[in-house]
Design an enzyme around this catalytic site. Structure first.
Site, PDB file in Angstrom:
ATOM      1  N   LYS A  64      31.849  32.431  -5.159  1.00  0.00           N
ATOM      2  CA  LYS A  64      31.699  33.898  -5.239  1.00  0.00           C
ATOM      3  C   LYS A  64      32.967  34.644  -5.689  1.00  0.00           C
ATOM      4  O   LYS A  64      32.883  35.486  -6.584  1.00  0.00           O
ATOM      5  CB  LYS A  64      31.180  34.436  -3.906  1.00  0.00           C
ATOM      6  CG  LYS A  64      29.740  33.974  -3.619  1.00  0.00           C
ATOM      7  CD  LYS A  64      29.304  34.266  -2.182  1.00  0.00           C
ATOM      8  CE  LYS A  64      27.882  33.830  -1.922  1.00  0.00           C
ATOM      9  NZ  LYS A  64      27.506  33.916  -0.495  1.00  0.00           N
ATOM     10  N   TYR A 189      23.271  32.003 -10.395  1.00  0.00           N
ATOM     11  CA  TYR A 189      23.759  31.933  -9.010  1.00  0.00           C
ATOM     12  C   TYR A 189      23.560  30.521  -8.419  1.00  0.00           C
ATOM     13  O   TYR A 189      24.496  29.933  -7.866  1.00  0.00           O
ATOM     14  CB  TYR A 189      23.042  32.990  -8.151  1.00  0.00           C
ATOM     15  CG  TYR A 189      23.401  32.882  -6.687  1.00  0.00           C
ATOM     16  CD1 TYR A 189      24.650  33.284  -6.235  1.00  0.00           C
ATOM     17  CD2 TYR A 189      22.510  32.351  -5.762  1.00  0.00           C
ATOM     18  CE1 TYR A 189      25.002  33.163  -4.897  1.00  0.00           C
ATOM     19  CE2 TYR A 189      22.852  32.226  -4.427  1.00  0.00           C
ATOM     20  CZ  TYR A 189      24.102  32.634  -3.992  1.00  0.00           C
ATOM     21  OH  TYR A 189      24.446  32.491  -2.674  1.00  0.00           O
TER      22      TYR A 189
END
Ligand code: GLN
Length: 304
Positions: A64, A189
């Protein structure tokens, strides 16, 4: 130093008995709960390691702050933080509730799943594959490891079972915060979470951040300001709803992932990579935190 690290590992490896390997993503459950490794690289590029530092595991949420840096390069700070906040939630990493009930009307920060999915929607590229390729190339550059790649089994497992993340992606689209194709964003993702790394790769990324965005060759990849944003969000939100306690006990900007890794940065001094797949109830490596606690205390590494 090596003897000290070996001692730290021996003193803390029984902590893994109290944790649990993540099994909500197929592919993660095969991890050996007793693995534990640590690698430290200092600003002279001296590497010290002990334990299971060559075992590959998936980067998961440690991706992230890295993708955030690429989004900041692609879109600039103003745009990025118009769509994701900078505040901690006090909730679990995969919590949905503040997306609707929080006053912010956007994910609270880029270190929780909703915020990271939002960040994935900002990566530039002609199509989903090219966007992910840019993410992978960025990870390869800052880890100084050209061989990084995804674990296909973990990626497909996440894609198949990640309905909570899917729900958040579609909610963000409904709010106008994601404008593109949600499945394409989710694939980026899930793929970034499935990139395999070792504790050594994490220590290299940590050193890159410790140097303020500069590789061991001296080449600058991101501005000092972007590196500072990543480190600051790691310090405030990097361990999810365990971030406050971790800041007191360890005090080093860090980011955990459910694959068992922790990326830690002692600014200006060193990068630290830790691996221990047994997790606490918040999804952080239980032995990893214990190891970092002992090291931070011994060397007075807390930035506070
Ligand atoms: N891929 C994981 C998920 O989306 C990442 C979570 C984590 O490492 N905390 O649930």
């Amino acid at each position: 130093m090596k003897n000290f690290l070996e001692g730290v590992i021996n003193r803390n490896n029984d902590k893994s008995d109290m944790g649990k390997v993540a099994d909500y993503i197929p592919g993660l459950s095969h991890a050996n709960k007793n693995h534990i490794g640590i690698c430290i690289i200092n600003s002279n590029n001296e590497i010290t390691q002990a334990g299971d530092t060559n075992i590959k595991f998936t980067i998961q949420s440690i991706s992230k702050p890295l993708t955030l840096m690429l989004a900041l390069l692609d879109r600039g700070e103003k745009y990025v933080f118009s769509k994701v906040g900078m505040e901690s939630t006090g909730d679990a990493f995969n919590s949905i509730k503040k997306l609707e009930t929080g006053k912010m009307r956007k994910p609270f920060n880029p270190m929780i799943n909703a915020g990271a999915i939002e960040v994935c929607s900002m990566i530039k590229g002609e199509d989903g594959e090219k966007k992910f390729k840019r993410v992978l190339d960025f990870f390869r550059i800052i880890s100084e490891n050209n061989t990084l790649n995804i674990n296909e089994e973990v990626f497909l497992g996440e894609k198949e079972t990640g309905n909570r993340n899917r729900a958040m992606g579609y909610f963000l689209k409904g709010e106008g915060l994601i404008t593109g194709d949600v499945e394409e964003v989710l694939d980026i993702y899930f793929k970034q979470c499935s990139i395999e790394i070792t504790a050594i790769d994490l220590a290299k990324i940590g050193l890159f951040l410790a140097r303020g965005g500069i590789l061991s060759t001296g080449e600058r990849i991101v501005s000092e300001h972007i590196a500072t944003i990543a480190k600051t969000l790691m310090a405030t939100c990097g361990m999810y709803d365990g971030s406050g306690e971790f800041a007191i006990k360890v005090g080093i900007p860090s980011k955990s992932g459910v694959g068992g890794g922790i990326l830690s940065v002692v600014p200006g001094k060193m990068g630290i990579g830790v691996f221990g797949p047994a997790l606490d109830t918040k999804g952080n490596s239980i032995a990893g935190i214990a190891v970092l606690e002992e090291i931070a205390e011994n060397f007075k590494f807390s930035i506070f």
